[in-house]
Design a protein around this motif. Structure first.
Motif, PDB file in Angstrom:
ATOM      1  N   GLY A 193       0.823  -1.199   0.000  1.00 56.81           N
ATOM      2  CA  GLY A 193       0.000   0.000   0.000  1.00 56.81           C
ATOM      3  C   GLY A 193       0.859   1.251   0.000  1.00 56.81           C
ATOM      4  O   GLY A 193       2.057   1.208  -0.334  1.00 56.81           O
ATOM      5  N   TYR A 209      -2.076   5.273   6.264  1.00 57.43           N
ATOM      6  CA  TYR A 209      -1.716   4.166   5.384  1.00 57.43           C
ATOM      7  C   TYR A 209      -2.958   3.710   4.632  1.00 57.43           C
ATOM      8  O   TYR A 209      -4.036   3.547   5.215  1.00 57.43           O
ATOM      9  N   SER A 269      -4.391   0.854   1.645  1.00 58.36           N
ATOM     10  CA  SER A 269      -4.104  -0.365   0.896  1.00 58.36           C
ATOM     11  C   SER A 269      -5.406  -1.088   0.583  1.00 58.36           C
ATOM     12  O   SER A 269      -6.350  -1.070   1.382  1.00 58.36           O
TER      13      SER A 269
END
Length: 307
Positions: free
Chosen positions: A142, A171, A173
């Motif tokens: 990611g 983050y 992903s």
């Protein structure tokens, strides 16, 4: 003869006394000036000594200026998130001192994806060491944004270990979810450090349940960093010694990650490969370009052999 034609004995005596008084006053004035100058000099010496002592005492404490944190530089972000696949493949397990440990737990998920949970603290030098390979590994699944830069405590072992912080970072992903918890800052407060993030009750329960025997020795129970990889694997403590990073800046650490002959790269990238192998087990070996690499499949065999 007129008495005004010459000074009488009494007048002469008065003149002598006046002269003596003036001389005495002059001497006293000079003495006062000398005493004042001496007093100022002594006071200055005391102030200088006090400043030196304060600097000496504070040199071992975590003042905000000594441990200031903020957004990671572009060079650091590029270096830690862009390690070439060829470099990682060449390093393999590198000098990583341990692999993720299999655990028997319910699947840990979020938003329909396997979830990686990290619990640590900014003061912790072992957390400082482990964040580097975690960022490298998760970058293969990611994208990071708003990564923060900081260092471990100035008064703990491995002082001021250069690192990143998950507090304030993000983050994204399609394959895996990530939760990063930094329980305290690296700024001393009383007998500890100032609070930062608070783990949820459920995440605290995971820490208490799996960061303990039989997965590790009783003497290490509750150690940080603690990483739960999808309820299938766990990491407790650092996977390599923070000493590897001593005396380096974050920029220097990030710049060496592409050098397979660097002790820093073999420690960080080797650990990142082990974490990658565990995450690939969670994502059903996706993406294939990462998870089908020989290095990763070999590490998966080693990880699962611990069961």
């Amino acid at each position: 003869m007129s008495s005004k034609a010459r000074p009488t004995g009494t007048a002469a005596q008065r003149q002598a006394r006046v002269a003596a008084m003036r001389a005495a006053q002059t001497r006293k004035a000079r003495q006062r000036r000398a005493w004042w100058i001496s007093g100022v000099a002594v006071a200055l010496v005391v102030v200088v000594i006090g400043v030196l002592v304060a600097v000496k005492v504070s040199s071992g404490r975590d003042t905000p200026a000594a441990v200031a944190s903020g957004p990671a530089s572009a060079a650091v972000v590029h270096g830690v998130t862009g390690v070439p696949a060829a470099t990682l493949a060449k390093i393999g397990a590198g000098s990583a001192q341990k692999l993720p440990t299999p655990i028997s737990a319910p699947a840990l998920t979020a938003d329909g994806k396997p979830r990686v949970l990290y619990i640590g603290a900014e003061y912790c030098p072992y957390c400082a060491a482990e964040r580097w390979p975690m960022v490298v590994a998760l970058s293969r699944f990611g994208t990071w944004s708003q990564l923060q830069a900081t260092s471990s405590s100035a008064s703990d072992v491995f002082p001021r270990t250069p690192t990143l912080s998950f507090h304030g970072s993000a983050y994204a992903s399609d394959l895996v979810s990530f939760t990063g918890v930094e329980e305290t800052t690296n700024i001393a407060s009383g007998n500890g450090y100032t609070p930062l993030d608070t783990p949820s009750a459920a995440d605290s329960a995971l820490l208490a349940r799996y960061d303990a025997p039989p997965y590790l020795d009783a003497s290490s129970a509750g150690a940080i960093p603690f990483v739960d990889l999808g309820g299938k694997y766990m990491i407790s403590g650092a996977s390599y010694s923070p000493q590897v990073l001593a005396g380096r800046t974050r920029e220097q650490v990030a710049a060496t990650l592409t050098d397979p002959n660097s002790p820093i790269a073999t420690a960080i990238d080797g650990t990142a490969n082990a974490i990658t192998a565990a995450i690939c087990e969670l994502t059903n070996q996706k993406p294939a370009t990462v998870c089908n690499e020989r290095t990763i499949t070999q590490l998966q065999s080693g990880i699962n052999a611990q069961r």
